[in-house]
Design an enzyme around this catalytic site. Structure first.
Site, mmCIF file in Angstrom:
data_model
loop_
_atom_site.group_PDB
_atom_site.id
_atom_site.type_symbol
_atom_site.label_atom_id
_atom_site.label_comp_id
_atom_site.label_asym_id
_atom_site.label_seq_id
_atom_site.Cartn_x
_atom_site.Cartn_y
_atom_site.Cartn_z
ATOM 1 C CB SER A 45 -0.934 0.015 1.215
ATOM 2 O OG SER A 45 -0.218 -0.218 2.414
ATOM 3 C CG ASP A 83 2.142 -6.649 1.214
ATOM 4 O OD1 ASP A 83 1.730 -7.785 1.504
ATOM 5 O OD2 ASP A 83 1.426 -5.633 1.252
ATOM 6 C CE LYS A 113 -0.456 -8.221 3.455
ATOM 7 N NZ LYS A 113 -0.928 -7.988 2.085
ATOM 8 C CD GLU A 115 -2.453 -8.359 -2.624
ATOM 9 O OE1 GLU A 115 -3.063 -8.333 -3.719
ATOM 10 O OE2 GLU A 115 -2.076 -7.330 -2.036
ATOM 11 C CD GLU A 182 -7.753 -5.324 1.272
ATOM 12 O OE1 GLU A 182 -6.633 -5.856 1.304
ATOM 13 O OE2 GLU A 182 -7.956 -4.145 0.904
HETATM 14 O O1 KIV Z 1 -0.531 -3.353 1.488
HETATM 15 C C1 KIV Z 1 -1.188 -3.318 2.532
HETATM 16 O O2 KIV Z 1 -1.099 -2.375 3.332
HETATM 17 C C2 KIV Z 1 -2.072 -4.438 2.811
HETATM 18 C C3 KIV Z 1 -3.051 -4.295 3.929
HETATM 19 C C4 KIV Z 1 -4.036 -3.260 3.645
HETATM 20 C C5 KIV Z 1 -3.657 -5.592 4.300
HETATM 21 O O3 KIV Z 1 -2.003 -5.431 2.146
#
Ligand code: KIV
Length: 275
Positions: A45, A83, A113, A115, A182
């Protein structure tokens, strides 16, 4: 010693709710950790709230490593989850492992993390079997925004809801230590949460998840023209910053800053020697 994925999993067993927040630099991460957050997400994000892009898609692995390093330097205790950016884990499980390893080795993250739904489970398994803790992320996955056709709530029809339940179970079976849910209906998130032994962390997924994650900028009110429906603005720091900057400009223009208290002195006899 930092918080580990075992500590996070124990929180679910003990039925204690988990608060997770994003941070993208050392100063903010230090503040967030000092307030007691156990998991900091270096979210992609940052592409939107730091870099000013419309989506998270332009964020690169190098940028994620750079921001993860900053957050790690600013903290001592929190589990840092980084991420994996778009196109750094979809080509193959080998590609995913090599890139996730860089986030741990160079970035200093404690977990990554990524997706995606059930089809990503073999990749999750490849990582977790080789020492890389994985937080999965399903539902309204921002890296799929073009495929989804916008920021649309997911899982409202039977087929989509079933697919999300299957994805959550597959990720758990593949060794994920937690799952972000989400942008899905609250009842579906509660249904999934009740069927997993690993924690679910919700964002726009209601109160029935084991934890919640939010983008720090939304909480602080730094993005003044938009607050997502799932976010609560706890402060108006955007307005506070504008007021501070306006006062600074006024002080500089009026000659009121710097004062003597902000200045450095020297021996006047030396000054007298100068041409
Ligand atoms: O990139 C991010 O901040 C996220 C969260 C909103 C879960 O993936």
């Amino acid at each position: 010693m930092r918080i580990t994925i075992r500590d996070i999993q124990r929180l679910k067993t003990e039925r204690r709710r988990i608060a997770m927040l994003t941070a993208y630099d050392a100063t903010m991460a230090r503040l967030v950790e000092a307030a007691g957050i156990p998991i900091i997400l270096v979210g992609d994000s940052l592409g939107m709230v730091v870099q000013g892009h419309q989506t998270t898609l332009p964020v690169t692995l190098e940028q994620m490593i750079y921001h993860t390093q900053m957050v790690v330097r600013g903290t001592q205790r929190a589990l840092i989850v980084a991420d994996m950016p778009f196109a750094t884990y979809q080509i193959s499980a080998e590609q995913a492992f090599a890139n996730a390893a860089r986030l741990l080795q160079e970035g200093g993250a404690g977990a990554v993390k990524l997706e995606g739904g059930e089809s990503l489970a073999p990749t999750v398994a490849r990582l977790t079997e080789n020492g890389i803790p994985v937080m999965a992320h399903i539902g309204l996955t921002p890296q799929h925004v073009h495929q989804i056709g916008g920021w649309r709530v997911q899982g409202r029809d039977l087929a989509a809801a079933r697919a999300l339940v299957a994805a959550a179970k597959a990720h758990e079976a593949s060794g994920a230590f937690a799952i972000v849910l989400e942008g899905i209906p609250a009842a579906l998130a509660a249904h999934i949460t009740a069927r997993l032994s690993i924690p679910t962390i919700g964002i726009g997924a209601g109160a029935g998840c084991d934890g919640q994650v939010q983008v720090l900028h939304d909480l602080l009110g730094l993005i003044e023209d938009f607050t997502p429906k799932h976010a609560r603005r706890y402060a108006k720091l955007g307005m506070a910053i504008r007021k501070v900057v306006a006062r600074y400009i006024a002080d500089v223009e009026a000659g009121a800053f710097p004062s003597q208290a902000h200045s450095f002195s020297m021996d006047e006899s030396i000054l007298a020697e100068l041409d």
